[in-house]
Write a protein that holds these residues in place. Structure first.
Motif: not given
Length: 551
Positions: A139, A142, A146, A154, A158, A161-162, A420, A423, A439, A443
């Motif tokens: 968490s 992200t 941000s 973003r 993201q 991140g994925n 993605t 979020l 956020t 999660y």
């Protein structure tokens, strides 16, 4: 302002599209190192989530605990989903860096406990502790990104991140298989400890907190506005977090053990009742007592927020049911080793990579996300249909590696697009001061969904397997055979040949029921995703003085 219709992009395409046009004063190289620090933790957290997916059958056989083996997964997912809302608020109060360091250390301790476990209870305890740390690692990653990246860009970050999450998740099976080659499945956990230490060093070295004032106004539903120090524990909703954990734990226990103890048993009914009671107390505390709620109820009332959260919940339930029970079914059908299963999961990672980056780029260029969000659930549903048909087609196309690879690819593709898009939709719907909390809420729903998916799948699988075995296995030694193959899928090929087809058929039937459960959940996923509204994806990032910097 010119008129907009449904086909009008939410932002002018002539505006600057540079990803790093502004990162809140952070040099590009430093920002790159920041991302490396953050996403190294994401990779580890995701790797630990799936490291047992291809080893479940092996661990269950070693510990003689196939009927309770789902707790190895749910112990991890329950803890990280229950503690994630607290991390969002703690990172607002004490800073992102301190929370990331605490999370990483907790994760490493849990992994070490798993590596020393000589029985299921200690293994589950270690998984629960590592899940607490993983929740913070996921968490805060992200939330930290941000802080530096405008909303329009973003989606791309993201997506990165994925990919990190997908890399870890896909490497989990391969890493687990490789580590087990040293002599024991316990190495799959022990060898994560030095990797965690390396990630911790990078975080300490490169992660920086954005500065904030010493005091801030806190608004409560039941208290007048008052000033507290920014790093005051008074702002932490420990009671709300405890009530949320108790609600989830009671529910998970009842769902997981219901198939074994009987759904009408006192323990199971009591667990569900306790879950409802704790949930009501949690709601009352959050609405009427909490100074700063760990999970603000008013945020969840927003149409897009609740839509994004529920979409994550249902889609995670679908995906994790597949990831944890398809390897068991395929082991029964095709006698696959955990190494082979780990290689098949690479297709899931490729799907995650393409879906993550592709959806991020699509949103950045068009400013739209509704239609691609709906398509993601369609991909996941097709994958579930293919897994459902696999036992039926096992003598033809079902045994084809191409068929199996495509199934995993579509599952990863759909899930990554959903992660993605949902979020970004959620963040676009709330003001900047609510983004960290919302956020974390998403999660939480994602983790809770994965826990519920695994638990429900376990209940359906165990009940279906036992019923089919009792029906299909008869004879003098039927009771002993049923007991042995119920605990270990690897025991199938050790049974007399005349019993093996019936045992395999029982596993196939149980697996198909799990995939049918996933398809039923997909209906709720479609409904939740359809409720999402499209909001403007801005090219600005908020600063500490409430101004905006154009990117």
């Amino acid at each position: 302002m010119p008129e907009r219709d449904e086909e009008t992009p939410l932002l002018n395409s002539k505006q600057d599209t540079s990803l790093l046009a502004n990162t809140q004063g952070l040099a590009h190289f430093d920002f790159f190192l920041l991302l490396c620090a953050i996403y190294s933790g994401v990779i580890l957290a995701a790797l630990d989530a799936t490291v047992v997916s291809t080893l479940m059958a092996h661990i269950a056989s070693d510990l003689k605990a196939l009927d309770n083996i789902s707790w190895v997964a749910t112990g991890y997912t329950v803890s990280y989903s229950a503690f994630q809302p607290l991390y969002g608020k703690l990172s607002d109060i004490f800073g992102r860096k301190k929370i990331m360091i605490f999370s990483t250390i907790t994760f490493g301790v849990g992994c070490q406990i798993c590596g020393l476990a000589n029985g299921l209870p200690l293994l589950v305890a270690g998984r629960f502790i590592s899940g607490i740390g993983a929740g913070g690692m996921l968490s805060t990653s992200t939330i930290t990104v941000s802080d530096y990246v405008p909303l329009r860009s973003r989606g791309v970050f993201q997506g990165i991140g994925n990919i990190s999450f997908g890399t870890g998740a896909s490497m989990g099976g391969i890493f687990g298989s490789w580590a087990t080659g040293f002599g024991s499945w316990r190495y799959a956990f022990t060898l994560q400890v030095p990797l965690t230490v390396a990630a911790l060093i990078i975080m300490i070295w490169r992660v920086r907190d954005k500065k904030a004032g010493d005091n801030e106004i806190v608004t409560s539903n039941v208290h007048a506005d008052h000033v507290v120090r920014r790093n005051s524990f008074e702002r932490v909703d420990f009671v709300g977090s405890l009530l949320l954990v108790l609600t989830l734990l009671c529910f998970m226990f009842s769902v997981t053990m219901g198939g074994q103890l009987g759904w009408s048993s006192f323990v199971i009914v009591g667990g569900f009742v306790a879950s409802v009671v704790w949930g009501i107390l949690f709601y009352y505390w959050e609405v009427y007592k909490a100074v700063e709620p760990v999970l603000p109820i008013d945020i969840l009332m927003h149409r897009t927020v609740i839509s994004a959260c529920l979409t994550n919940f249902f889609c995670s339930a679908m995906t994790f049911a597949v990831l944890y029970y398809s390897p068991i079914v395929m082991t029964a059908l095709f006698d696959y080793t955990y190494t082979t299963l780990g290689r098949l999961l690479i297709a899931n990672f490729i799907g995650v990579a393409l879906g993550s980056v592709g959806s991020g780029i699509y949103m950045k260029r068009t400013g739209r996300y509704y239609r691609i969000n709906m398509s993601s659930i369609m991909f996941m549903s097709i994958a579930l249909i293919m897994f459902y048909l696999m036992p039926t087609l096992r003598d033809s196309i079902g045994q084809s590696k191409v068929y199996q690879v495509v199934s995993y690819f579509l599952n990863g593709l759909g899930y990554s697009i959903m992660l993605t898009v949902s979020l970004i939709a959620l963040i676009a719907a709330v003001p900047p001061e609510s983004q960290a909390t919302s956020t974390s809420a998403q999660y939480t729903f994602r983790g809770a969904g994965s826990s519920v998916g695994i638990s429900l799948a376990a209940a359906v699988f165990q009940h279906s397997l036992h019923s089919s075995l009792v029906k299909n296995i008869t004879g003098k030694h039927a009771k002993e055979i049923i007991e042995e193959v119920s605990r270990s899928v690897e025991a199938i090929r050790q049974m007399p040949e005349k019993y093996q087809p019936a045992i395999i058929e029982s596993y196939a039937h149980a697996g198909q029921n799990v995939f049918l459960l996933g398809l039923a959940i997909s209906i709720f996923s479609f409904v939740a995703a359809a409720y999402t509204e499209e909001h403007s994806l801005e090219r600005t990032v908020s600063t500490n003085d409430d101004s905006e910097v154009e990117v």
